[in-house]
Design an enzyme around this catalytic site. Structure first.
Site, PDB file in Angstrom:
ATOM      1  N   GLY A 146       0.901  -1.191  -0.073  1.00  0.00           N
ATOM      2  CA  GLY A 146      -0.032  -0.056   0.009  1.00  0.00           C
ATOM      3  C   GLY A 146       0.986   1.296   0.064  1.00  0.00           C
ATOM      4  O   GLY A 146       2.294   1.006  -0.271  1.00  0.00           O
ATOM      5  N   ILE A 148       2.137   2.860   2.419  1.00  0.00           N
ATOM      6  CA  ILE A 148       3.323   2.837   3.073  1.00  0.00           C
ATOM      7  C   ILE A 148       4.365   1.842   2.704  1.00  0.00           C
ATOM      8  O   ILE A 148       5.594   2.145   2.765  1.00  0.00           O
ATOM      9  CB  ILE A 148       2.702   2.393   4.678  1.00  0.00           C
ATOM     10  CG1 ILE A 148       1.615   3.364   5.359  1.00  0.00           C
ATOM     11  CG2 ILE A 148       3.989   2.100   5.684  1.00  0.00           C
ATOM     12  CD1 ILE A 148       0.881   2.811   6.372  1.00  0.00           C
ATOM     13  N   SER A 167       2.535  -8.325  -2.807  1.00  0.00           N
ATOM     14  CA  SER A 167       1.198  -7.672  -2.555  1.00  0.00           C
ATOM     15  C   SER A 167       0.010  -8.702  -3.325  1.00  0.00           C
ATOM     16  O   SER A 167       0.170  -9.785  -3.889  1.00  0.00           O
ATOM     17  CB  SER A 167       1.021  -6.337  -3.412  1.00  0.00           C
ATOM     18  OG  SER A 167       1.224  -6.471  -4.911  1.00  0.00           O
ATOM     19  N   GLY A 227       3.543  -3.491  10.849  1.00  0.00           N
ATOM     20  CA  GLY A 227       2.123  -3.808  10.445  1.00  0.00           C
ATOM     21  C   GLY A 227       1.171  -3.950  11.638  1.00  0.00           C
ATOM     22  O   GLY A 227       0.846  -3.090  12.151  1.00  0.00           O
ATOM     23  N   ARG A 228       0.925  -5.112  11.771  1.00  0.00           N
ATOM     24  CA  ARG A 228       0.247  -5.561  12.925  1.00  0.00           C
ATOM     25  C   ARG A 228       0.807  -6.938  13.320  1.00  0.00           C
ATOM     26  O   ARG A 228       1.179  -7.843  12.509  1.00  0.00           O
ATOM     27  CB  ARG A 228      -1.340  -5.958  12.435  1.00  0.00           C
ATOM     28  CG  ARG A 228      -2.270  -4.819  12.254  1.00  0.00           C
ATOM     29  CD  ARG A 228      -2.336  -3.823  13.360  1.00  0.00           C
ATOM     30  NE  ARG A 228      -3.328  -2.745  13.488  1.00  0.00           N
ATOM     31  CZ  ARG A 228      -2.912  -1.506  13.129  1.00  0.00           C
ATOM     32  NH1 ARG A 228      -1.480  -1.147  13.306  1.00  0.00           N
ATOM     33  NH2 ARG A 228      -3.734  -0.841  13.184  1.00  0.00           N
ATOM     34  N   GLU A 257      -0.509  -5.907  22.995  1.00  0.00           N
ATOM     35  CA  GLU A 257       0.240  -4.468  23.293  1.00  0.00           C
ATOM     36  C   GLU A 257      -0.824  -4.029  24.451  1.00  0.00           C
ATOM     37  O   GLU A 257      -1.818  -3.928  24.447  1.00  0.00           O
ATOM     38  CB  GLU A 257      -0.116  -3.826  21.989  1.00  0.00           C
ATOM     39  CG  GLU A 257       0.665  -4.205  20.892  1.00  0.00           C
ATOM     40  CD  GLU A 257       0.540  -3.195  19.733  1.00  0.00           C
ATOM     41  OE1 GLU A 257       0.259  -2.442  19.738  1.00  0.00           O
ATOM     42  OE2 GLU A 257       1.056  -3.836  18.419  1.00  0.00           O
ATOM     43  N   HIS A 276       4.938   0.517  19.223  1.00  0.00           N
ATOM     44  CA  HIS A 276       3.861   0.747  18.209  1.00  0.00           C
ATOM     45  C   HIS A 276       4.064   2.252  18.000  1.00  0.00           C
ATOM     46  O   HIS A 276       2.953   3.021  17.995  1.00  0.00           O
ATOM     47  CB  HIS A 276       2.685   0.383  18.635  1.00  0.00           C
ATOM     48  CG  HIS A 276       1.546   0.466  17.383  1.00  0.00           C
ATOM     49  ND1 HIS A 276       0.645  -0.591  17.557  1.00  0.00           N
ATOM     50  CD2 HIS A 276       1.335   0.931  16.286  1.00  0.00           C
ATOM     51  CE1 HIS A 276      -0.122  -0.651  16.252  1.00  0.00           C
ATOM     52  NE2 HIS A 276       0.286   0.449  15.762  1.00  0.00           N
TER      53      HIS A 276
HETATM   54  C1  GLV Z   1      -1.160   2.366  13.519  1.00  0.00           C
HETATM   55  O1  GLV Z   1      -1.044   1.207  13.879  1.00  0.00           O
HETATM   56  C2  GLV Z   1      -2.243   2.770  12.474  1.00  0.00           C
HETATM   57  O2  GLV Z   1      -3.155   1.879  12.036  1.00  0.00           O
HETATM   58  O3  GLV Z   1      -2.239   3.690  12.069  1.00  0.00           O
END
Ligand code: GLV
Length: 313
Positions: A146, A148, A167, A227-228, A257, A276
């Protein structure tokens, strides 16, 4: 005209976001909330929710809600089953790439420039004659392209890295030497000297990087997750780090978290833990996206940066 009810929710900076809202006089009424108990009543009246870390369980009460503008890039917290299909979700886009490229490449350079070793040697007044390693000519693999991911990949390419990516559609992209589709994930990971994960959390990406994927990486490679957390199987990652399947990991996101104090990741010598922060939401950077979408909303026009709810990002 009755003003549209906008609930602005942020645990620390709701008032800063509220001060930056621009709308024609009388067009909106703002409810500014910092905590779940404060938001419980106004969410029932809100037509628009402009939020960060909004408690998902309160969305069941959002009977008048039409539009959610996320103050961040990730929207999985909003995609709860109780959210009526009439609610549009838009994410904040455009401001995180620069931050997260600096984070990712900064920490890659921390590895190759041996910053830890030189600071430690300096503390000991020791002349440590150790050559740095290059970033240029190394392969940077970015999972998730994306805005980012592309910013990270292009920043790497600008430093002379060979940037590749994975991707959903595998579409070629400027600055990237190769782009793979998800079935070729291991092939991309296997080439990486640095693998940066910038994937959203969806049913398809949860646990996507597990033992087989980590074993496909070079023992000299570093994994960077911005990311996550749940996209990487944390138990497999712990085994990979302890067993030296990979050289190390730079982790900004985690399954839980804040990372619990007794979590083994804290103490691993080949792990960097950050809380984060790689893509901070800055009110002044998010406000133009919200204000533009608010103007569109009030005019009945299509919103920008709409989330595809079926795709979940
Ligand atoms: C941060 O983790 C966001 O989703 O912007």
């Amino acid at each position: 005209m009755t003003p549209r009810r906008v609930l602005i929710y942020h645990p620390d900076e709701a008032d800063a976001y509220a001060r930056l809202v621009r709308a024609p006089r009388g067009a909106v009424r703002l409810d500014v909330c910092f905590a779940p108990e404060q938001a419980a009543a106004p969410i029932a009246e809100a037509e628009i929710l402009y939020a960060w870390k909004f408690p998902p369980d309160l969305l069941a009460r959002a009977g008048h809600l039409r539009w959610i503008q996320a103050m961040g890039a990730g929207v999985e917290r909003f995609l709860v089953r109780d959210l009526p299909s009439r609610v549009q979700i838009t994410r904040a886009t455009g401001m995180f790439g620069a931050w997260m490229a600096e984070y990712a490449l900064g920490w890659c350079a921390w590895v190759t420039q041996r910053m830890d070793a030189f600071r430690e040697a300096q503390r000991q007044r020791r002349w440590l004659a150790l050559d740095p390693q290059p970033l240029h000519s190394r392969t940077l693999a970015v999972m998730g392209l994306g805005d980012i991911g592309l910013a990270v990949a292009r920043a790497g390419a600008a430093l002379g890295m060979r940037a590749i990516g994975v991707s959903r559609r595998g579409k070629k992209s400027r600055g990237l030497a190769a782009v793979y589709r998800p079935p070729a994930l291991k092939r991309a990971l296997g080439q990486a000297d640095f693998a940066v994960v910038v994937l959203p959390l969806t049913a398809h990406t949860r646990g996507l990087i597990g033992e087989a994927e980590l074993r496909a990486m070079k023992p000299t490679a570093w994994l960077v997750n911005i990311g996550r957390g749940p996209v990487i199987d944390e138990r497999a990652l712990l085994r990979a780090l302890a067993g030296k399947w990979i050289a190390g990991a730079i982790l900004d996101v985690f399954e839980t978290e804040p990372l619990p104090p007794d979590h083994p990741l804290w103490a691993m010598p080949n792990v960097v833990v950050t809380p984060h922060i790689s893509g901070p939401s800055v009110p002044a950077e998010i406000a133009p996206v919200f204000n533009d979408n608010l103007r569109r909303y009030l005019q009945g026009r299509r919103l920008r940066y709409l989330v595809d709810r079926a795709r979940a990002y």
